[in-house]
Design an enzyme around this catalytic site. Structure first.
Site, PDB file in Angstrom:
ATOM      1  N   SER A   1       0.804  -1.221   0.000  1.00 23.50           N
ATOM      2  CA  SER A   1       0.000   0.000   0.000  1.00 23.50           C
ATOM      3  C   SER A   1       0.835   1.268   0.000  1.00 23.50           C
ATOM      4  O   SER A   1       0.329   2.338  -0.324  1.00 23.50           O
ATOM      5  CB  SER A   1      -0.943   0.004   1.212  1.00 23.50           C
ATOM      6  OG  SER A   1      -0.209  -0.135   2.407  1.00 23.50           O
TER       7      SER A   1
ATOM      8  N   HIS B   1      -1.915  -3.096  -6.046  1.00 18.38           N
ATOM      9  CA  HIS B   1      -2.465  -2.705  -4.750  1.00 18.38           C
ATOM     10  C   HIS B   1      -3.978  -2.872  -4.726  1.00 18.38           C
ATOM     11  O   HIS B   1      -4.709  -2.101  -5.330  1.00 18.38           O
ATOM     12  CB  HIS B   1      -2.074  -1.243  -4.458  1.00 18.38           C
ATOM     13  CG  HIS B   1      -2.622  -0.722  -3.168  1.00 18.38           C
ATOM     14  ND1 HIS B   1      -2.841   0.620  -2.943  1.00 18.38           N
ATOM     15  CD2 HIS B   1      -3.000  -1.353  -2.021  1.00 18.38           C
ATOM     16  CE1 HIS B   1      -3.341   0.779  -1.725  1.00 18.38           C
ATOM     17  NE2 HIS B   1      -3.437  -0.392  -1.155  1.00 18.38           N
TER      18      HIS B   1
END
Length: 718
Positions: A429, A450
Site C-alpha cells: 500500500s 495494490h
C-alpha cells in the site's frame, strides 16, 4: 426509401408498414443532438407518407438505444438558455412519434435505457426479446428523464412502479418489465421484428384498439387523490432515507411526477422540463456526469493496455494468506482464474480459506451464488505451505506483512521458484516498487498490484509501475485486473503511490485539529454528514488500523520528509503507542463491541480524550473542518498529477472514488476543485498556509488559475 440519415433510416418493410431503424455508425445507438434532429425529420416524413398503416421502431445493433450522448452534457449545460431550449425541443420530438396517425410498435433488444426507454414509451405497443434490459438510469447522473419519461411511465405502469423505476435508476429485464406492463410481449430474438410487424398489422386491422392504448398518455394520471397522495408520501419517505440531501435528482423526479399528475401531456411535460433544467445547474449533476465521463475514459485506457497484452493470465499464486490474501485468492477463483494460496503458517491458510468461504456463504444466503458455484470457487483455491506449488503459475501476488525487508526477502525467494515468463507483483500500500525491485533479478517483470480491503467489494486496483517495469508486464497485469472485475489504474512509483499518498495529508489535517483539542467525534460528523465521506477520518483510521496508519507515516516521511514529517506527539502515534489499534483489537479513537442483539457498536471512549488531550464537545465551524481536511488532500492530488504519478484528472477522480469512497455527488478531488473554482480554492488555502506545507498550493496550480485553464483540458498538468 422514405428517409435516410447518418443514424436513422426509414423504409417500407411491407406495403403500408414502415420500419424506422436506428443504425448509428458506432457500436451503439444513442440520442446525440444530431440523431434527435434526424429523428424529428424522419417522423415528419412518416407523418406525411401516403398509404401508411403502421410503423415499427427497430435497431440494427445488438442493443436498442443506450440513451442520450452524455459526452455532450457538460458543455451543453454550461449555457442555461441553450439547455432550456434543447430539453424543450428534444422532448417534443417524442411527441411526434406518439402523435403519428397510425399504430406504432417498439421492438426492443438488448439495452433500452434513458432516451431509448423513453422512445419505447412514446410507442403504442412495446415488444421485447429475451435479451432486453429496460430502464431510466438518469438519477445516477444527477438527472431525471428528460424526454417525457416522468410523464409517460406513470401513465403506463402506474405511479408507484414508475417512481421506483425512476428514483432508483434500476435496470429491468424483460420479465420484470412485462410484469408491470412496461412491455406488451416477450419473444425469442429471431422472432422480434416479425412479432412487432404482426402487432402493427393487428392494430391497423382493428384487432387491437391502439388509440385507446395511446389515450391515457395524453391525459392526466388516472389515479384518485387518496391513492396518489399515499403513493407520493411513501415515496418521499423512501427517497429522503436513501438519497438524503446530497442527491437532488430523486427528489426532483418525484416533484416532476407530482406536478404533472393532474396535467394533460403538455402540462406534465413542462413540469418535467423545469425539473430537468433545475438539475442541470446543480453541482451534483455536474459531478455525477463527470464521474460517468471519467469512468468511460479510465475504462477505455484500461482496454488499450489489455489489448496490447502479450501474456494471458490463466493461473495465479497468492503469497501470504489471511484476510487480504484470502480475499485476493477468492476474487481470482471467482472470476475463473484458479489460485494457489501459499503461506508459512497453517492457521493463516485456514484463515484465508475461511475468508473465502465466508464471502461465498453470504452470496448463497442472498441468492447470488448457488451451492455448485460455491464448491467450484473453493475448489479453485489451493492452500499450501510449499513454495513449489506456485512454480507453474502465470502471476504471483505477494500479500505478506507491510514491511520492506520482509517483502523484499519473500519476493526474491518466490522469484527463484516461478517460471521465467511469470509475472511477480506486490500488494503493497505504500512501499516503493522500485526499491522492492532491487531484490530481484528480473525487475522488468515486477510491478505493484495494490488491492483495497475488502477485496471482493472495493473496485479499484492500483497498478504501480516501477522504474524498470516493462510495458508487457503492465499490460498483462491490467488485463488480469480487468478479468477480476476490477477497475485498474496505472500509476508511477512513489511512496504511497496515488491513493494512500493523498490520504495521509488529509489525515494530517484532521490530526492537527485533534492536537488543538478539537473533539474527533465532531470532526467525523462534519466529514460524514456534511462533506459526504462514508467514514470520518477518526473512524477511517480505526478501520484501516491505527498501527498500520502509524507504520505508513514512517514510509511517507522517507519520501516527503518536510511535507509529511512524522510527529510522535500526533494522535495516530499516541494511539499506536498505547496499543489502541482500532477495530482489530476493539479500541482506537472509538471502542467497539456488540449490543444485546449482537449488532456492532462504536462509541467514543473517555480514555481516548484523556490520552489525546482533546476536549469532548469542542467544535470548529463546519466549513473550517472541511477546509482543514480537504485542502491538503486536493493539494497532494494536484502534485501527483503535476509529477506524472497519475496520468489524468479523470484517473485521479476515479481512483479516489473507487479506492477511498470520495463522495460521488462531489465527483472526485479535481471535480470538487472545479466546483469550488480554482481561484476560490487558492484564496482559501492561502488562509491556512501558515499551518504548514500541506496547505500550500503549487506554483503550477497558480499558473493554471491565472491562465483560466482546467485540469480536465489536458491529460496531465506537466
Amino acid at each position: 426509401m422514405i428517409y435516410q440519415g447518418e443514424s436513422i433510416r426509414v423504409d417500407f418493410i411491407e406495403p403500408g408498414f414502415a420500419e424506422l431503424q436506428f443504425d448509428a455508425k458506432g457500436s451503439v445507438n444513442k440520442f446525440d443532438q444530431a440523431t434527435l434532429e434526424e429523428f424529428s425529420e424522419a417522423l415528419t416524413k412518416l407523418k406525411n407518407t401516403d398509404d401508411l398503416r403502421g410503423v415499427i421502431i427497430t435497431s440494427s445493433k445488438s442493443t436498442f438505444i443506450v440513451g442520450a450522448d452524455i459526452t455532450e452534457f457538460l458543455t451543453l449545460f454550461s449555457d442555461q438558455e441553450k439547455t432550456r431550449s434543447w430539453v424543450a425541443k428534444a422532448s417534443r420530438v417524442f411527441d411526434q412519434l406518439e402523435d403519428l396517425p397510425v399504430p406504432t410498435v417498439g421492438a426492443v433488444k438488448g439495452f433500452a435505457l434513458g432516451g431509448g426507454c423513453e422512445a419505447l414509451l412514446a410507442c403504442d405497443y412495446r415488444v421485447a426479446d429475451t435479451t432486453a434490459t429496460i430502464g431510466l438510469p438518469e438519477v445516477k447522473l444527477g438527472l431525471i428523464p428528460g424526454f417525457g419519461g416522468t410523464m409517460r411511465l406513470p401513465r403506463v405502469i402506474g405511479p408507484d412502479n414508475a417512481l421506483e423505476w425512476i428514483t432508483t435508476g434500476k435496470n429491468n429485464n424483460a420479465q420484470a418489465a412485462l410484469k408491470v406492463g412496461a412491455i406488451d410481449a416477450i419473444v425469442e430474438p429471431e422472432n422480434l421484428t416479425h412479432a412487432a410487424l404482426n402487432l402493427a398489422k393487428a392494430a391497423a386491422a382493428g384487432e387491437q384498439d391502439w388509440q385507446a392504448k395511446r389515450q391515457p398518455k395524453l391525459e392526466p394520471l388516472k389515479a384518485n387523490d387518496t391513492e396518489l397522495m399515499m403513493t407520493l408520501v411513501t415515496a418521499k419517505g423512501l427517497i429522503a432515507a436513501k438519497a438524503g440531501k446530497h442527491y437532488p435528482a430523486p427528489h426532483k423526479a418525484l416533484e416532476a411526477i407530482e406536478n404533472g399528475a393532474r396535467e394533460h401531456r403538455e402540462g406534465a411535460l413542462k413540469a418535467e422540463n423545469n425539473a430537468f433544467f433545475d438539475l442541470t445547474q446543480t453541482d451534483a449533476c455536474r459531478a455525477q456526469v463527470g464521474i460517468f465521463l471519467a469512468d468511460q475514459s479510465v475504462k477505455g485506457k484500461s482496454k488499450k493496455y489489455a489489448k496490447a497484452a502479450t501474456k494471458e493470465i490463466k493461473t495465479a499464486g497468492v503469497i501470504g494468506a489471511g484476510i487480504m490474501g484470502g480475499g485476493i485468492a477468492y476474487q481470482s477463483a471467482l472470476k475463473g482464474v484458479p489460485a494457489v494460496m501459499k503461506d508459512i503458517k497453517q492457521d493463516a491458510l485456514d484463515l484465508g480459506m475461511k475468508e473465502a468461504g465466508k464471502i461465498l456463504k453470504k452470496g448463497v444466503e442472498r441468492g447470488k451464488v448457488n451451492n455448485e458455484k460455491m464448491i467450484k470457487v473453493l475448489s479453485s483455491i489451493t492452500p499450501t505451505l510449499l513454495n513449489d506449488a506456485v512454480k507453474d503459475v502465470d502471476i504471483v501476488v505477494e500479500a505478506v506483512v507491510e514491511n520492506p525487508k520482509v517483502k523484499g526477502s519473500v519476493l526474491a525467494e518466490i522469484e527463484g521458484v516461478i517460471g521465467d515468463d511469470a509475472i511477480l507483483t506486490s500488494n503493497t500500500s505504500t512501499i516503493s516498487i522500485t526499491e522492492l525491485a532491487k531484490n530481484l533479478k528480473h525487475p522488468e517483470k515486477f510491478c505493484g498490484m495494490h488491492f483495497f480491503n475488502p477485496v471482493h467489494k472495493m473496485p479499484l486496483v492500483e497498478i504501480i509501475r516501477g522504474e524498470k517495469t516493462s510495458d508487457d508486464t503492465v499490460n498483462a497485469v491490467v488485463a488480469y485486473a480487468l478479468k477480476l472485475g476490477k477497475t485498474p489504474i496505472v500509476v508511477n512509483d512513489c511512496p504511497g503511490f496515488l491513493v494512500n499518498r493523498v490520504l495521509f495529508p488529509y489525515l494530517a489535517g484532521f490530526a492537527g485539529m485533534v492536537d488543538e483539542g478539537v473533539d474527533f467525534v465532531g470532526i467525523d460528523k462534519v466529514m460524514e454528514k456534511q462533506f459526504g465521506w462514508p467514514m470520518g477520518p477518526a473512524y477511517l483510521s480505526d478501520v484501516v488500523g491505527i498501527d498500520t496508519a502509524d507504520h505508513c507515516t514512517v514510509v511517507m516521511e522517507s519520501g516527503f520528509p518536510t511535507r509529511m514529517k512524522r510527529d510522535e506527539s500526533s494522535a495516530i502515534a499516541k494511539l499506536a503507542a498505547a496499543e489502541r489499534y482500532g477495530q482489530k483489537n476493539g479500541k482506537g479513537f472509538y471502542v467497539y463491541g456488540t449490543d444485546k442483539k449482537g449488532k456492532p457498536t462504536k462509541d467514543a471512549d473517555p480514555a481516548t480524550y484523556e490520552l489525546l488531550g482533546c476536549e469532548q464537545g469542542k467544535k470548529l465551524d463546519a466549513d473550517e473542518v472541511i477546509a482543514r481536511c480537504m485542502i491538503p488532500m486536493v493539494n497532494e492530488v494536484v502534485r501527483c498529477l503535476e509529477e506524472g504519478i497519475v496520468g489524468s484528472a479523470a484517473e485521479a477522480d476515479i481512483a479516489l472514488l473507487y479506492g477511498l469512497g470520495f463522495p460521488p455527488f462531489r465527483g472526485g478531488p479535481f471535480r470538487y476543485l472545479e466546483t469550488l473554482g480554482m481561484d476560490n480554492f487558492i484564496q482559501l488555502a492561502d488562509n491556512y498556509a501558515h499551518l504548514g506545507e500541506i496547505y500550500q498550493v503549487t506554483d503550477g496550480m497558480r499558473e493554471m488559475a491565472k491562465a483560466g485553464k482546467s485540469y480536465f483540458d489536458t491529460t496531465s498538468a506537466k
